[in-house]
Write a protein that holds these residues in place. Structure first.
Motif, PDB file in Angstrom:
ATOM      1  N   GLY A  29       0.442  -1.487   0.174  1.00 49.89           N
ATOM      2  CA  GLY A  29       0.069   0.278  -0.098  1.00 49.89           C
ATOM      3  C   GLY A  29       0.811   1.170  -0.080  1.00 49.89           C
ATOM      4  O   GLY A  29       0.634   2.198   0.397  1.00 49.89           O
ATOM      5  N   GLU A  30       2.400   0.604  -0.789  1.00 47.45           N
ATOM      6  CA  GLU A  30       2.946   1.879  -0.115  1.00 47.45           C
ATOM      7  C   GLU A  30       3.425   2.688  -1.836  1.00 47.45           C
ATOM      8  O   GLU A  30       3.902   1.453  -2.160  1.00 47.45           O
ATOM      9  N   VAL A  31       3.853   3.964  -1.853  1.00 46.25           N
ATOM     10  CA  VAL A  31       4.457   4.441  -2.938  1.00 46.25           C
ATOM     11  C   VAL A  31       6.161   5.294  -2.880  1.00 46.25           C
ATOM     12  O   VAL A  31       6.160   5.666  -1.666  1.00 46.25           O
ATOM     13  N   GLN A  32       7.141   4.780  -3.530  1.00 46.75           N
ATOM     14  CA  GLN A  32       8.173   5.342  -3.110  1.00 46.75           C
ATOM     15  C   GLN A  32       8.725   7.011  -4.489  1.00 46.75           C
ATOM     16  O   GLN A  32       8.765   5.908  -5.984  1.00 46.75           O
ATOM     17  N   ILE A  33       8.506   7.545  -3.736  1.00 50.12           N
ATOM     18  CA  ILE A  33       8.968   8.889  -4.897  1.00 50.12           C
ATOM     19  C   ILE A  33      10.367   9.198  -4.860  1.00 50.12           C
ATOM     20  O   ILE A  33      11.014   9.647  -3.824  1.00 50.12           O
ATOM     21  N   ARG A  34      10.967   9.432  -5.962  1.00 51.01           N
ATOM     22  CA  ARG A  34      12.144  10.221  -6.216  1.00 51.01           C
ATOM     23  C   ARG A  34      12.166  11.979  -6.192  1.00 51.01           C
ATOM     24  O   ARG A  34      11.013  12.324  -7.007  1.00 51.01           O
ATOM     25  N   VAL A  35      12.240  12.307  -5.555  1.00 48.36           N
ATOM     26  CA  VAL A  35      11.429  13.932  -5.112  1.00 48.36           C
ATOM     27  C   VAL A  35      12.143  15.090  -6.308  1.00 48.36           C
ATOM     28  O   VAL A  35      13.591  14.728  -6.047  1.00 48.36           O
TER      29      VAL A  35
END
Length: 329
Positions: A29-35
């Protein structure tokens, strides 16, 4: 491995450090983002200094707003994919979900595919101010056409969002700022009127503007002695919504004014919107519609590089900004 901002002790901007740490893969349920960009908020300065509503274990990360590109998704995530351009709705806990980093992880429900017309900087400056203004003025106060609304700390990102929101529903925004240096900029930003509280008689100025109708809604981030002139200018049955507390002075309770005018004085946290799925969806739809129509446009005060995070916080505490402070990554 990725660079993140953390602090190992409470204090001024100088306690912030950029450190390289291992970043776990996103869970279910999680998302990893390159900021690509971060929005800076006063809440983060309060957390850093040890005066926020959360007390973090140290060392702690921080940050409430980010925009970037999805790098990885966890199991069970639908509607989002690697490569999507997204921004994040401020989480309930920035200690659990810190935004200051090159790579950050968020629950999928806090991630929004923002309109492609938005730059990274604008997307990172969006959700905290507009959700805060929406929750107070639309969800609680039911601000509408012809209402006078007073907005204190009007040159802040929330204040400017509130001015735009008030105009979008036909209300009459009255901007309150400390001195006259920002008055013209506030008028240019859409305020119908602007008052410099340190240089003018606030009560008299508000009564002259609102007349017999009075001010129905006040959105205040300051507290302190300003409560008395604000409530004195309010209409019968009006509502004052307090979302800050910037004044170091005690806040008087204007008892007889509250009684005689049957006023509502209400504390408010943006968490009221964020933690309620139905209200959050309504807020997002309202804000995205305003963006698409051109009614809403985040105001960027100044942009800093990630390596200059300490200087960004120093600028935040200078109170010189007009709009949102953004950090690019």
């Amino acid at each position: 491995m990725a660079r993140v901002v953390r602090f190992h002790r409470h204090g001024g901007p100088e306690v912030l450090r950029i450190e390289t740490i291992d970043i776990a893969r996103p869970g279910r349920g999680e998302v990893q983002i390159r900021v690509k960009a971060l929005g800076i908020n006063r809440a983060e300065a309060l957390l850093r200094s040890g005066t926020y509503i959360e007390t973090p274990p140290l060392p702690s990360g921080l940050g409430l707003e980010a925009a970037g590109i999805i790098e990885t998704i966890g199991d069970g995530v639908e509607g989002l994919a690697p490569g999507d351009a997204v921004s994040v709705v401020p989480p309930i806990s920035m200690v659990r979900w810190p935004a200051y980093g090159e790579l950050v992880t968020y629950p999928a429900e806090a991630v929004v595919k923002h309109p492609p017309s938005l730059s990274w900087e604008t997307a990172a400056a969006l959700w905290m101010p507009y959700l805060t203004a929406y929750g107070a003025l639309i969800d609680i106060a039911r601000l509408g056409s012809g209402d006078f609304v007073v907005i204190t700390a009007a040159s802040s990102s929330v204040g400017l969002a509130a001015i735009q929101l008030a105009n979008s529903v036909g209300a009459i925004p009255i901007a309150v700022t400390r001195n006259s240096s920002k008055k013209q900029a506030l008028l240019d930003a859409g305020a119908a009127h602007a008052i410099a509280a340190a240089e003018e008689n606030l009560e008299a100025g508000l009564k002259a503007i609102a007349g017999a109708q009075g001010v129905r809604v006040v959105l205040d981030a300051i507290g302190g002695p300003i409560f008395e002139p604000l409530t004195a200018a309010m209409s019968r049955g009006g509502i004052l919504i307090e979302y800050g507390g910037l004044s170091p002075e005690p806040t008087p309770f204007p008892l007889f004014t509250v009684l005689s005018k049957v006023l509502t004085l209400r504390g408010y946290l943006v968490h009221e919107i964020i933690s309620n799925p139905a209200k959050l969806e309504a807020a997002k739809a309202f804000i995205l519609e305003g963006l698409e129509s051109g009614a809403f446009k985040p105001v960027i005060a100044r942009t800093f590089a990630f390596d200059d995070i300490v200087e960004a916080h120093r600028f935040l505490e200078s109170n010189e900004q007009f709009g949102k402070i953004v950090v690019t990554v």
